[in-house]
Each structure stands twice: as C-alpha cells, then as structure tokens.
Motif scaffolding. Structure first.
Motif, mmCIF file in Angstrom:
data_model
loop_
_atom_site.group_PDB
_atom_site.id
_atom_site.type_symbol
_atom_site.label_atom_id
_atom_site.label_comp_id
_atom_site.label_asym_id
_atom_site.label_seq_id
_atom_site.Cartn_x
_atom_site.Cartn_y
_atom_site.Cartn_z
ATOM 1 N N LEU A 102 -10.386 -6.035 -7.090
ATOM 2 C CA LEU A 102 -10.167 -5.183 -5.927
ATOM 3 C C LEU A 102 -11.448 -4.925 -5.147
ATOM 4 O O LEU A 102 -11.401 -4.638 -3.953
ATOM 5 C CB LEU A 102 -9.549 -3.849 -6.368
ATOM 6 N N SER A 103 -12.611 -5.012 -5.807
ATOM 7 C CA SER A 103 -13.878 -4.777 -5.120
ATOM 8 C C SER A 103 -14.407 -6.018 -4.423
ATOM 9 O O SER A 103 -15.383 -5.926 -3.678
ATOM 10 C CB SER A 103 -14.920 -4.278 -6.126
ATOM 11 N N HIS A 104 -13.818 -7.178 -4.674
ATOM 12 C CA HIS A 104 -14.254 -8.400 -3.983
ATOM 13 C C HIS A 104 -14.045 -8.220 -2.487
ATOM 14 O O HIS A 104 -13.001 -7.749 -2.032
ATOM 15 C CB HIS A 104 -13.462 -9.596 -4.499
ATOM 16 N N SER A 105 -15.045 -8.580 -1.702
ATOM 17 C CA SER A 105 -15.006 -8.301 -0.265
ATOM 18 C C SER A 105 -13.797 -8.934 0.414
ATOM 19 O O SER A 105 -13.167 -8.322 1.287
ATOM 20 C CB SER A 105 -16.296 -8.793 0.388
ATOM 21 N N VAL A 126 0.849 -1.197 0.000
ATOM 22 C CA VAL A 126 0.000 0.000 0.000
ATOM 23 C C VAL A 126 0.883 1.244 0.000
ATOM 24 O O VAL A 126 1.850 1.343 0.762
ATOM 25 C CB VAL A 126 -0.927 -0.004 1.230
ATOM 26 N N SER A 127 0.550 2.195 -0.867
ATOM 27 C CA SER A 127 1.270 3.477 -0.944
ATOM 28 C C SER A 127 0.364 4.585 -0.417
ATOM 29 O O SER A 127 -0.857 4.565 -0.621
ATOM 30 C CB SER A 127 1.677 3.775 -2.387
ATOM 31 N N ASP A 128 0.975 5.572 0.275
ATOM 32 C CA ASP A 128 0.200 6.682 0.829
ATOM 33 C C ASP A 128 0.068 7.852 -0.141
ATOM 34 O O ASP A 128 -0.422 8.914 0.247
ATOM 35 C CB ASP A 128 0.844 7.160 2.136
ATOM 36 N N ARG A 129 0.502 7.676 -1.410
ATOM 37 C CA ARG A 129 0.315 8.736 -2.395
ATOM 38 C C ARG A 129 -1.161 8.891 -2.735
ATOM 39 O O ARG A 129 -1.888 7.899 -2.825
ATOM 40 C CB ARG A 129 1.135 8.427 -3.644
ATOM 41 N N SER A 130 -1.592 10.129 -2.924
ATOM 42 C CA SER A 130 -3.024 10.435 -3.012
ATOM 43 C C SER A 130 -3.706 9.771 -4.198
ATOM 44 O O SER A 130 -4.901 9.457 -4.137
ATOM 45 C CB SER A 130 -3.228 11.956 -3.087
ATOM 46 N N GLU A 131 -2.989 9.532 -5.302
ATOM 47 C CA GLU A 131 -3.601 8.948 -6.491
ATOM 48 C C GLU A 131 -3.694 7.420 -6.418
ATOM 49 O O GLU A 131 -4.278 6.811 -7.310
ATOM 50 C CB GLU A 131 -2.805 9.338 -7.739
ATOM 51 N N TYR A 132 -3.123 6.826 -5.377
ATOM 52 C CA TYR A 132 -3.107 5.376 -5.270
ATOM 53 C C TYR A 132 -4.221 4.841 -4.375
ATOM 54 O O TYR A 132 -4.191 3.691 -3.970
ATOM 55 C CB TYR A 132 -1.748 4.905 -4.746
ATOM 56 N N TYR A 133 -5.199 5.679 -4.065
ATOM 57 C CA TYR A 133 -6.377 5.233 -3.332
ATOM 58 C C TYR A 133 -7.501 6.242 -3.533
ATOM 59 O O TYR A 133 -7.267 7.399 -3.895
ATOM 60 C CB TYR A 133 -6.071 5.066 -1.838
ATOM 61 N N THR A 134 -8.724 5.782 -3.330
ATOM 62 C CA THR A 134 -9.908 6.631 -3.378
ATOM 63 C C THR A 134 -10.692 6.432 -2.081
ATOM 64 O O THR A 134 -10.225 5.774 -1.155
ATOM 65 C CB THR A 134 -10.785 6.274 -4.593
ATOM 66 N N GLU A 135 -11.890 7.004 -2.018
ATOM 67 C CA GLU A 135 -12.725 6.779 -0.848
ATOM 68 C C GLU A 135 -13.183 5.334 -0.742
ATOM 69 O O GLU A 135 -13.439 4.834 0.352
ATOM 70 C CB GLU A 135 -13.949 7.705 -0.895
ATOM 71 N N ASP A 136 -13.272 4.642 -1.898
ATOM 72 C CA ASP A 136 -13.810 3.281 -1.912
ATOM 73 C C ASP A 136 -12.743 2.202 -1.912
ATOM 74 O O ASP A 136 -12.895 1.179 -1.238
ATOM 75 C CB ASP A 136 -14.721 3.106 -3.135
ATOM 76 N N TYR A 137 -11.657 2.390 -2.675
ATOM 77 C CA TYR A 137 -10.684 1.317 -2.866
ATOM 78 C C TYR A 137 -9.262 1.837 -2.717
ATOM 79 O O TYR A 137 -8.992 3.038 -2.872
ATOM 80 C CB TYR A 137 -10.841 0.677 -4.254
ATOM 81 N N ILE A 138 -8.354 0.877 -2.432
ATOM 82 C CA ILE A 138 -6.915 1.131 -2.364
ATOM 83 C C ILE A 138 -6.249 0.339 -3.491
ATOM 84 O O ILE A 138 -6.589 -0.819 -3.720
ATOM 85 C CB ILE A 138 -6.341 0.719 -1.001
ATOM 86 N N TYR A 139 -5.302 0.974 -4.199
ATOM 87 C CA TYR A 139 -4.607 0.329 -5.304
ATOM 88 C C TYR A 139 -3.159 0.043 -4.885
ATOM 89 O O TYR A 139 -2.272 0.887 -5.080
ATOM 90 C CB TYR A 139 -4.629 1.225 -6.539
ATOM 91 N N PRO A 140 -2.862 -1.107 -4.300
ATOM 92 C CA PRO A 140 -1.495 -1.387 -3.844
ATOM 93 C C PRO A 140 -0.556 -1.684 -5.010
ATOM 94 O O PRO A 140 -0.937 -2.344 -5.976
ATOM 95 C CB PRO A 140 -1.675 -2.613 -2.940
ATOM 96 N N ILE A 141 0.662 -1.188 -4.895
ATOM 97 C CA ILE A 141 1.675 -1.404 -5.930
ATOM 98 C C ILE A 141 2.144 -2.854 -5.868
ATOM 99 O O ILE A 141 2.536 -3.350 -4.815
ATOM 100 C CB ILE A 141 2.862 -0.446 -5.732
#
Length: 357
Positions: free
Chosen positions: A271-274, A174-189
């Motif tokens: 990524l949306s899978h629970s 997981v990255s703390d850069r603002s473009e790598y997550y939204t309110e709904d999902y996190i996009y891990p590198i």
C-alpha cells in the motif's frame, strides 16, 4: 368444330373464375406484401440498434477517461486554490503593515530623513515577522515518483500489476469509514496483493504470501496467508500488528532474533508503494476520506525504480537470506572461540600462581 367446342367447355368447367377465390387471392398477395415490408423494417431497426450500442460504448469509454483525468487534476487544483488564498492573505497583511508606520508618523512629527528611514526599517522588520510559515505545505505531502504501468482503452490499469517482489491483483473499493484510512494511507476493501518472502516452515525457502484487506465491520480485517500453510492465516485489525505476528513466527522458526519485529504492514502489503498509493488515491470514493492528507505524484520516465525495501530483512526475501547467513556465521565463530578462551584463561592462571609462589 366439335373438338373446339369440347375444349372450351372443359376450360369453362375446370378453369372458370370464382369471385370468392379472387377475393382470397388478393388478400394473400396483400399479406405477403405486408410481411415483406415488416421484415425490411425489422432489419433496418436491428441495424440502427447495433449502431446506437456502438455509440453508447464509445461515449462510456470517453466518460471513464475524462473521469480519471478529473480525479488526477483535483488534488493539484485544490492545492492551487489554497496557495492563491494564502497569497491574498499575505498581500493584505503586508499592505496593512506598510500603512501602519505612516499613521504613526502623522501623529508624531519628526525630521524627514529620520522618519523615512524609520518607516522603511519598521516596514521591513514587520514584514519579516508577520510572514506566515509553511504556506506551501498545507495538506500536501512531498512529491512521490510513480512508475508507468500498462492501461486499457478506458484508461484503467491492467491486472495483475507487477512491481518487483509485489504483485497487485485488485485495488478494491474505498470506504469512507474512519478506521479504513489514516493520514498517510487508505485501506480499500477487497485489496489483494502477493509478495515473495521466506516460508514460515523454513525461512530459507521462498514462499508466496497473499495479503488481503477485508470488511470487518467498524474496523478493517487484514490477512496474510502463506501458500505453504493455507489453513493458518495471520489475521489482525492492525496492519502493522499483522506484519509483526508474521515476523515473530519467522524468528521462532529460526530459533533467534534474526530480524526486527517492528511492523511495517503498509510496506509489506504494497500500500505504501508510490504506484499503488497513486492508484488508490485516484479511485472513486477517496474524496470522502476527510482525515486523509493528499499526496502529489509525478510519473517517472524510466521504468526501472528500485525501492529502499530491498535492504530491509522484514520486507525483502534476499535481505532476509543475508541476515540468516550472517547470524549463522556469527554463531559458528562464537562457538569456535569459546573453548580457546577457556584454555588460555587456564594457562594464564597457572602461570600467575607459579610466579607468585
């Protein structure tokens, strides 16, 4: 007598004790004794080191297990703290509201019965008005059901994780850069998953797509690669746009708009899978994502969990095949009906001319 004297002389000649030899013999015995002591001490130290290494491994496993449990409990603990704070605010506001009518009644005297009724009515009405709405729904989404997955001795998931058509091979970091997550999902590198779907060359044939999230600097880099065309990956900075590009190519290969091209990248990547969502939210570094809204999860007792994506042609291979069959049958019906309509129209036109003539 001569023989005895001869033997004694020979013994003295060949077996006489030299003081220097005795000194070296003593040193040799002392060295052998010290070497034995050092060997025993070395063996004892090796056993002690092996025992300490086993203890260190056990402590590491316990630390990882406790860290995972702490990460799972932190979202619920934060929610409870917010609920307690809001409840204290509500109690103070209600107490102030209840005390306000008594102050008014002390300034303006009135009959006892009417004053009591007025204060109770005003108190009730004010409590209803001042009650803050949606206290429980602050920074917490609705509960999601999580599927049980196998774990190792340290509490970490065993890869690959098979979830229907999706197979997760890595969760990434997981990255703390603002473009790598939204309110709904996190996009891990480094996230990597595979999905079964229709091929780009022949959508009626099954194909394996590899979905990756890579480091693209300020923005993440989303990539979809088909195993039938490894040299032509679909790459975009938006996960939804990346999925849309794939659907456009599927429709282009079919020659018609068979499926909707609205991008649902988080669903296609998994990524949306629970279950995947819960694992990413529990991974270290997720607390640094300030704009992300935490989701509450609950483990399902039943291992069978059917998702809604089975009916979506843009996500499921079986649903895509149903859409292709429907479009083919519809086009065949339209082709068969077109000549009949023209012939009937010609007959009707002739009959009308005959009647009017």
């Amino acid at each position: 007598m001569k023989m005895l004297s001869f033997n004694s002389d020979m013994h003295r000649k060949y077996f006489k004790t030299d003081p220097e030899n005795e000194k070296y013999k003593k040193k040799h015995k002392r060295m052998k004794r010290t070497i034995k002591d050092i060997l025993f001490e070395n063996a004892a130290l090796c056993d002690q080191v092996a025992l300490m290494q086993e203890r260190i491994l056990i402590v590491k496993e316990e630390r990882n297990f406790l860290l995972k449990k702490l990460q799972q409990l932190q979202p619920t603990a934060g929610k409870k703290v917010s609920e307690v704070e809001h409840s204290t605010i509500n109690q103070t506001s209600v107490s102030d509201i209840m005390s306000a009518p008594n102050m008014l009644s002390s300034k303006k005297p009135a009959p006892k019965k009417r004053a009591n009724s007025d204060t109770t009515d005003s108190g009730k009405s004010n409590v209803k008005i001042k009650k803050p709405p949606n206290v429980k729904a602050v920074n917490v989404k609705r509960k999601k059901i999580v599927q049980q997955i196998p774990l190792d001795t340290t509490g970490r998931p065993i890869f690959p994780i098979v979830l229907g058509d999706i197979t997760v091979h890595s969760l990434g970091e997981v990255s703390d850069r603002s473009e790598y997550y939204t309110e709904d999902y996190i996009y891990p590198i480094g996230y990597c998953s595979t999905r079964l779907y229709g091929s780009l060359k022949d959508p009626e044939q099954r194909c394996v797509y590899t979905c990756k999230v890579m480091d693209g600097g300020m923005h993440p880099r989303f990539e979809i690669v088909a195993d039938t065309d490894l040299d032509a990956p679909i790459v975009n900075q938006s996960i939804d746009q990346c999925h849309t590009m794939l659907l456009h190519q599927i429709n282009k290969c079919l020659g018609s708009e068979v499926i909707s091209t609205k991008g649902r990248g988080a669903d296609f990547f998994g990524l949306s899978h629970s279950t995947v969502h819960h694992l990413i939210q529990s991974s270290p570094g997720a607390r640094k994502c300030q704009g992300y809204i935490w989701t509450k999860f609950e483990v399902s007792r039943s291992s069978d969990m059917s998702g809604t994506e089975e009916n979506e042609a843009s996500l499921s291979y079986s649903a895509l095949q149903r859409s292709i069959l429907f479009s083919k049958s519809h086009s065949e019906i339209m082709i068969k009906e077109e000549p009949d309509v023209d012939e009937n129209f010609g007959d009707d036109s002739v009959s009308f001319t005959e009647i009017f003539c």
